[in-house]
Design a protein around this motif. Structure first.
Motif, PDB file in Angstrom:
ATOM      1  N   GLU A 168      -6.000  17.913 -12.159  1.00  0.00           N
ATOM      2  CA  GLU A 168      -6.140  16.467 -12.313  1.00  0.00           C
ATOM      3  C   GLU A 168      -4.786  15.781 -12.180  1.00  0.00           C
ATOM      4  O   GLU A 168      -4.664  14.737 -11.533  1.00  0.00           O
ATOM      5  CB  GLU A 168      -6.765  16.137 -13.675  1.00  0.00           C
ATOM      6  N   PHE A 169      -3.767  16.371 -12.782  1.00  0.00           N
ATOM      7  CA  PHE A 169      -2.415  15.830 -12.723  1.00  0.00           C
ATOM      8  C   PHE A 169      -1.910  15.809 -11.279  1.00  0.00           C
ATOM      9  O   PHE A 169      -1.353  14.821 -10.810  1.00  0.00           O
ATOM     10  CB  PHE A 169      -1.508  16.693 -13.600  1.00  0.00           C
ATOM     11  N   THR A 170      -2.156  16.904 -10.562  1.00  0.00           N
ATOM     12  CA  THR A 170      -1.720  17.012  -9.166  1.00  0.00           C
ATOM     13  C   THR A 170      -2.442  16.007  -8.287  1.00  0.00           C
ATOM     14  O   THR A 170      -1.822  15.337  -7.446  1.00  0.00           O
ATOM     15  CB  THR A 170      -1.955  18.443  -8.648  1.00  0.00           C
ATOM     16  N   ALA A 171      -3.763  15.882  -8.477  1.00  0.00           N
ATOM     17  CA  ALA A 171      -4.547  14.937  -7.669  1.00  0.00           C
ATOM     18  C   ALA A 171      -4.070  13.505  -7.891  1.00  0.00           C
ATOM     19  O   ALA A 171      -3.944  12.718  -6.942  1.00  0.00           O
ATOM     20  CB  ALA A 171      -6.029  15.068  -8.005  1.00  0.00           C
ATOM     21  N   ALA A 172      -3.805  13.174  -9.137  1.00  0.00           N
ATOM     22  CA  ALA A 172      -3.323  11.835  -9.449  1.00  0.00           C
ATOM     23  C   ALA A 172      -1.944  11.589  -8.834  1.00  0.00           C
ATOM     24  O   ALA A 172      -1.667  10.504  -8.333  1.00  0.00           O
ATOM     25  CB  ALA A 172      -3.276  11.638 -10.955  1.00  0.00           C
ATOM     26  N   GLY A 173      -1.091  12.601  -8.864  1.00  0.00           N
ATOM     27  CA  GLY A 173       0.229  12.484  -8.250  1.00  0.00           C
ATOM     28  C   GLY A 173       0.130  12.251  -6.750  1.00  0.00           C
ATOM     29  O   GLY A 173       0.870  11.451  -6.184  1.00  0.00           O
ATOM     30  N   GLU A 174      -0.793  12.942  -6.099  1.00  0.00           N
ATOM     31  CA  GLU A 174      -0.980  12.759  -4.656  1.00  0.00           C
ATOM     32  C   GLU A 174      -1.418  11.329  -4.339  1.00  0.00           C
ATOM     33  O   GLU A 174      -0.961  10.731  -3.360  1.00  0.00           O
ATOM     34  CB  GLU A 174      -2.008  13.763  -4.137  1.00  0.00           C
ATOM     35  N   LYS A 175      -2.289  10.773  -5.183  1.00  0.00           N
ATOM     36  CA  LYS A 175      -2.714   9.384  -4.979  1.00  0.00           C
ATOM     37  C   LYS A 175      -1.548   8.430  -5.158  1.00  0.00           C
ATOM     38  O   LYS A 175      -1.404   7.460  -4.410  1.00  0.00           O
ATOM     39  CB  LYS A 175      -3.837   9.031  -5.957  1.00  0.00           C
ATOM     40  N   MET A 176      -0.703   8.695  -6.149  1.00  0.00           N
ATOM     41  CA  MET A 176       0.440   7.822  -6.361  1.00  0.00           C
ATOM     42  C   MET A 176       1.406   7.901  -5.184  1.00  0.00           C
ATOM     43  O   MET A 176       1.932   6.887  -4.734  1.00  0.00           O
ATOM     44  CB  MET A 176       1.172   8.154  -7.656  1.00  0.00           C
ATOM     45  N   PHE A 177       1.637   9.105  -4.683  1.00  0.00           N
ATOM     46  CA  PHE A 177       2.535   9.253  -3.538  1.00  0.00           C
ATOM     47  C   PHE A 177       2.017   8.419  -2.369  1.00  0.00           C
ATOM     48  O   PHE A 177       2.777   7.699  -1.715  1.00  0.00           O
ATOM     49  CB  PHE A 177       2.655  10.729  -3.134  1.00  0.00           C
ATOM     50  N   THR A 178       0.716   8.496  -2.117  1.00  0.00           N
ATOM     51  CA  THR A 178       0.111   7.739  -1.018  1.00  0.00           C
ATOM     52  C   THR A 178       0.289   6.241  -1.224  1.00  0.00           C
ATOM     53  O   THR A 178       0.587   5.512  -0.275  1.00  0.00           O
ATOM     54  CB  THR A 178      -1.388   8.083  -0.897  1.00  0.00           C
ATOM     55  N   ARG A 179       0.138   5.772  -2.464  1.00  0.00           N
ATOM     56  CA  ARG A 179       0.315   4.341  -2.747  1.00  0.00           C
ATOM     57  C   ARG A 179       1.757   3.894  -2.498  1.00  0.00           C
ATOM     58  O   ARG A 179       1.997   2.796  -2.011  1.00  0.00           O
ATOM     59  CB  ARG A 179      -0.055   4.026  -4.187  1.00  0.00           C
ATOM     60  N   LEU A 180       2.720   4.736  -2.859  1.00  0.00           N
ATOM     61  CA  LEU A 180       4.123   4.363  -2.676  1.00  0.00           C
ATOM     62  C   LEU A 180       4.580   4.497  -1.227  1.00  0.00           C
ATOM     63  O   LEU A 180       5.472   3.768  -0.787  1.00  0.00           O
ATOM     64  CB  LEU A 180       5.003   5.216  -3.586  1.00  0.00           C
ATOM     65  N   ASP A 181       3.987   5.413  -0.470  1.00  0.00           N
ATOM     66  CA  ASP A 181       4.356   5.619   0.936  1.00  0.00           C
ATOM     67  C   ASP A 181       3.605   4.607   1.800  1.00  0.00           C
ATOM     68  O   ASP A 181       2.665   4.933   2.519  1.00  0.00           O
ATOM     69  CB  ASP A 181       4.023   7.057   1.353  1.00  0.00           C
ATOM     70  N   LYS A 182       4.051   3.358   1.739  1.00  0.00           N
ATOM     71  CA  LYS A 182       3.346   2.255   2.400  1.00  0.00           C
ATOM     72  C   LYS A 182       3.241   2.413   3.908  1.00  0.00           C
ATOM     73  O   LYS A 182       2.253   2.025   4.514  1.00  0.00           O
ATOM     74  CB  LYS A 182       4.046   0.922   2.097  1.00  0.00           C
ATOM     75  N   ASN A 183       4.276   2.965   4.542  1.00  0.00           N
ATOM     76  CA  ASN A 183       4.238   3.080   6.004  1.00  0.00           C
ATOM     77  C   ASN A 183       3.693   4.422   6.490  1.00  0.00           C
ATOM     78  O   ASN A 183       3.716   4.719   7.678  1.00  0.00           O
ATOM     79  CB  ASN A 183       5.616   2.803   6.614  1.00  0.00           C
ATOM     80  N   ASN A 184       3.194   5.225   5.561  1.00  0.00           N
ATOM     81  CA  ASN A 184       2.526   6.495   5.896  1.00  0.00           C
ATOM     82  C   ASN A 184       3.362   7.432   6.762  1.00  0.00           C
ATOM     83  O   ASN A 184       2.836   8.114   7.644  1.00  0.00           O
ATOM     84  CB  ASN A 184       1.181   6.225   6.592  1.00  0.00           C
ATOM     85  N   ASP A 185       4.673   7.494   6.483  1.00  0.00           N
ATOM     86  CA  ASP A 185       5.519   8.394   7.268  1.00  0.00           C
ATOM     87  C   ASP A 185       5.800   9.708   6.544  1.00  0.00           C
ATOM     88  O   ASP A 185       6.591  10.521   6.992  1.00  0.00           O
ATOM     89  CB  ASP A 185       6.826   7.707   7.667  1.00  0.00           C
ATOM     90  N   GLY A 186       5.135   9.916   5.397  1.00  0.00           N
ATOM     91  CA  GLY A 186       5.272  11.183   4.695  1.00  0.00           C
ATOM     92  C   GLY A 186       6.429  11.264   3.717  1.00  0.00           C
ATOM     93  O   GLY A 186       6.650  12.302   3.103  1.00  0.00           O
ATOM     94  N   VAL A 187       7.179  10.165   3.566  1.00  0.00           N
ATOM     95  CA  VAL A 187       8.270  10.108   2.589  1.00  0.00           C
ATOM     96  C   VAL A 187       8.248   8.746   1.910  1.00  0.00           C
ATOM     97  O   VAL A 187       7.782   7.762   2.493  1.00  0.00           O
ATOM     98  CB  VAL A 187       9.668  10.351   3.209  1.00  0.00           C
ATOM     99  N   ILE A 188       8.743   8.712   0.679  1.00  0.00           N
ATOM    100  CA  ILE A 188       8.937   7.436  -0.007  1.00  0.00           C
ATOM    101  C   ILE A 188      10.400   7.079   0.205  1.00  0.00           C
ATOM    102  O   ILE A 188      11.296   7.844  -0.163  1.00  0.00           O
ATOM    103  CB  ILE A 188       8.622   7.547  -1.514  1.00  0.00           C
ATOM    104  N   SER A 189      10.631   5.927   0.836  1.00  0.00           N
ATOM    105  CA  SER A 189      11.999   5.525   1.149  1.00  0.00           C
ATOM    106  C   SER A 189      12.142   4.020   0.985  1.00  0.00           C
ATOM    107  O   SER A 189      11.186   3.318   0.657  1.00  0.00           O
ATOM    108  CB  SER A 189      12.357   5.925   2.586  1.00  0.00           C
ATOM    109  N   ILE A 190      13.331   3.536   1.245  1.00  0.00           N
ATOM    110  CA  ILE A 190      13.606   2.104   1.152  1.00  0.00           C
ATOM    111  C   ILE A 190      12.689   1.323   2.086  1.00  0.00           C
ATOM    112  O   ILE A 190      12.341   0.170   1.813  1.00  0.00           O
ATOM    113  CB  ILE A 190      15.103   1.811   1.436  1.00  0.00           C
ATOM    114  N   ASP A 191      12.263   1.938   3.180  1.00  0.00           N
ATOM    115  CA  ASP A 191      11.375   1.265   4.135  1.00  0.00           C
ATOM    116  C   ASP A 191      10.004   0.960   3.539  1.00  0.00           C
ATOM    117  O   ASP A 191       9.277   0.117   4.071  1.00  0.00           O
ATOM    118  CB  ASP A 191      11.207   2.120   5.400  1.00  0.00           C
ATOM    119  N   ASP A 192       9.637   1.630   2.468  1.00  0.00           N
ATOM    120  CA  ASP A 192       8.344   1.388   1.818  1.00  0.00           C
ATOM    121  C   ASP A 192       8.410   0.276   0.782  1.00  0.00           C
ATOM    122  O   ASP A 192       7.373  -0.134   0.258  1.00  0.00           O
ATOM    123  CB  ASP A 192       7.859   2.674   1.128  1.00  0.00           C
TER     124      ASP A 192
END
Length: 199
Positions: A168-192
């Motif tokens: 459950e913790f992992t699944a929730a983390g994956e959802k959060m990563f997707t929310r933060l990675d706005k441009n869907n490039d596979g990384v959270i960066s200043i561009d997001d």
């Protein structure tokens, strides 16, 4: 916003992120029953400090997952493979106490306020009275026991057994990563991060 308020806001974001990913998701969704929105910029800065192991200014899925794994292990005090509400509260409390110990509140040197005007002492006394009793009415006690934290915990506890499993913790983390990675490039960066006016 004063420096103290900014530090507490940043700490709040850090604690939200550090306790469980879905709590961040609830905050990132915006104002509502879970409370005021958390700016993704604060989440990004926190992740730069805690998850960006190669210091390239980007948080990859692998770095994020490694941080979440370490976090789960840290919160799961009894090492039984699940996080209980008590373990979550204890973890948050310990982090808050550590922050307060490392960042003591400055004492006022005299009866003048920080802006040099008279009345600083009276303001401090009035401020102290206004905040009396808040500890007993906090998120985890007083009038609303658990309050926001219980609601967010329940969002993560998808099977409703009162505990957060590693899955459950992992699944929730994956959802959060997707929310933060706005441009869907596979990384959270200043561009997001959103283009906001500096206020």
């Amino acid at each position: 916003m004063t420096i103290r308020k900014f530090a507490l806001t940043a700490l709040g974001a850090a604690l939200v992120l550090s306790t469980t990913a879905p709590m961040s998701m609830a905050a990132l969704r915006g104002a509502g029953r879970e409370g005021p929105p958390m700016r993704p910029e604060l989440a990004y800065v926190y992740l730069l400090k805690t998850a960006d192991t190669n210091k390239d200014g980007k948080i990859s899925k692998e770095e994020f997952a490694a941080r979440q794994d370490a976090l789960f292990t840290e919160i799961d005090a009894d090492k039984d493979g699940s996080i209980t509400p008590k373990e979550m509260r204890d973890y948050r409390r310990a982090k808050m106490e550590a922050f307060r110990a490392a960042n003591p509140r400055p004492e006022r040197a005299n009866a003048e306020g920080m802006d040099g005007k008279k009345g600083g002492k009276e303001h401090a006394e009035r401020d102290g009275k206004r905040h009396e009793g808040r500890k007993s009415e906090g998120r985890e006690g007083g009038k609303r026991p658990g309050g926001r934290m219980n609601a967010m915990f329940a969002m993560v506890d998808t099977d409703g057994n009162g505990q957060i499993s590693k899955a459950e913790f992992t699944a929730a983390g994956e959802k959060m990563f997707t929310r933060l990675d706005k441009n869907n490039d596979g990384v959270i960066s200043i561009d997001d991060m959103p283009d906001r006016p500096f206020l």
